[in-house]
Design an enzyme around this catalytic site. Structure first.
Site, PDB file in Angstrom:
ATOM      1  N   GLU A 132      41.746  42.649  54.424  1.00 26.00           N
ATOM      2  CA  GLU A 132      42.958  41.905  54.091  1.00 26.00           C
ATOM      3  C   GLU A 132      43.838  41.676  55.319  1.00 26.00           C
ATOM      4  OE1 GLU A 132      44.092  42.898  49.572  1.00 26.00           O
ATOM      5  OE2 GLU A 132      43.691  44.686  50.768  1.00 26.00           O
ATOM      6  N   GLU A 152      37.853  47.704  46.096  1.00 23.00           N
ATOM      7  CA  GLU A 152      38.845  48.341  45.222  1.00 23.00           C
ATOM      8  C   GLU A 152      38.369  48.495  43.784  1.00 23.00           C
ATOM      9  OE1 GLU A 152      41.125  46.688  48.714  1.00 23.00           O
ATOM     10  OE2 GLU A 152      39.453  46.033  47.460  1.00 23.00           O
TER      11      GLU A 152
END
Length: 278
Positions: A132, A152
């Site tokens: 990210e 995640e």
């Protein structure tokens, strides 16, 4: 916090905190800066302290008119950044998780809207928040041993630092969803094929290639560099008609600058321009 500066042709600034919290290092070169995530024993996972110091370093670099590009990398060959420290995630609840995600998203936005190009030099693993952070950078070069993932889903959550939005915009919704829903890693070669990164090089060449790119960019007018970033980053959130209007406005304003006059004169006089950022 300890602040140490070393004098010489290359100036180092290292910010440190408690043991095991990691460091953010930055090195100032003639016209660009190198920022390094330094927590190799944790695969350069970002602690809360590191995120705060990263913001502090960005603030200092943004105010430095001599910096025309930034390179972001991780210490060692094993990892660019393994994302958020899982110990920090383990103590979140519904209420403080909102603030936690907002802080991470603001970091990506800060990189995305930084006034000079931010080049991610991705060495090894870029997992979760590491991918990210890389997505927030303008340009991305990876070593051929790099791996990208948003895992995640394996923790029962989703990416919270902008991954669900930026990855889909960069490589397309279908490919992004497969990466997020499986939690699987993709190789540097696959990432280049998807358009996630600009270039793949050997580990020994990674930093040199990022430095070469930074130097090639830094030779141009900082005003034109900033204007190009502004037109693309702001324009992608607009309709085509509004984006074209933004482009016209930015284009025309550059003609009020000394750099534009210098660039056109230098071309006509067949010499190298001397851009001063004015």
């Amino acid at each position: 916090m300890a602040l140490t500066q070393f004098n010489g042709p290359i100036s180092w600034l290292v910010m440190n905190d408690h043991v095991n919290a990691g460091k953010i290092k930055f090195e100032l070169r003639e016209s660009w800066a190198l920022i390094t995530f330094s927590r190799p024993e944790k695969l350069n996972a970002l602690s809360r302290f590191m995120k705060k110091e990263f913001e502090r370093v960005l603030n200092e670099l943004e105010s430095n008119r001599d910096v025309r590009a930034v390179i972001l990398t991780g210490e060692g060959q094993r990892a660019f950044c393994a994302g958020t420290d899982i110990a920090d995630l383990a103590v979140l609840n519904e209420h403080n998780a909102t603030e936690f995600a907002q802080q991470g998203q603001q970091l990506g936005e800060r990189l995305e809207h930084f006034p000079v190009p931010v080049i991610a030099a991705i060495n090894g693993m870029a997992a979760g928040g590491g991918t990210e952070v890389a997505l927030g950078c303008h340009l991305r070069i990876a070593s051929n041993n790099a791996q990208f993932s948003l895992p995640e889903i394996k923790l029962g959550i989703i990416p919270g630092y902008g991954g669900t939005q930026r990855l889909a915009r960069v490589i397309g919704e279908t490919r992004a969803l497969q990466i997020m829903l499986t939690g699987e890693s993709i190789s540097a070669e696959r990432a280049e094929y998807f358009g996630l990164i600009n270039q793949v090089v050997g580990p020994a060449q990674l930093l040199a290639e990022a430095e070469s790119l930074a130097a090639r960019i830094a030779q141009f007018s900082p005003l034109a560099i900033r204007a190009c970033l502004q037109a693309v980053i702001q324009g992608r959130e607009l309709s085509l008609a509004d984006g074209l209007a933004l482009e016209r406005d930015i284009f025309s304003h550059l003609f009020a600058t000394e750099d534009t006059r210098e660039g056109t004169r230098a071309f006509l006089e067949k010499r190298k321009p001397a851009f001063r950022g004015r």
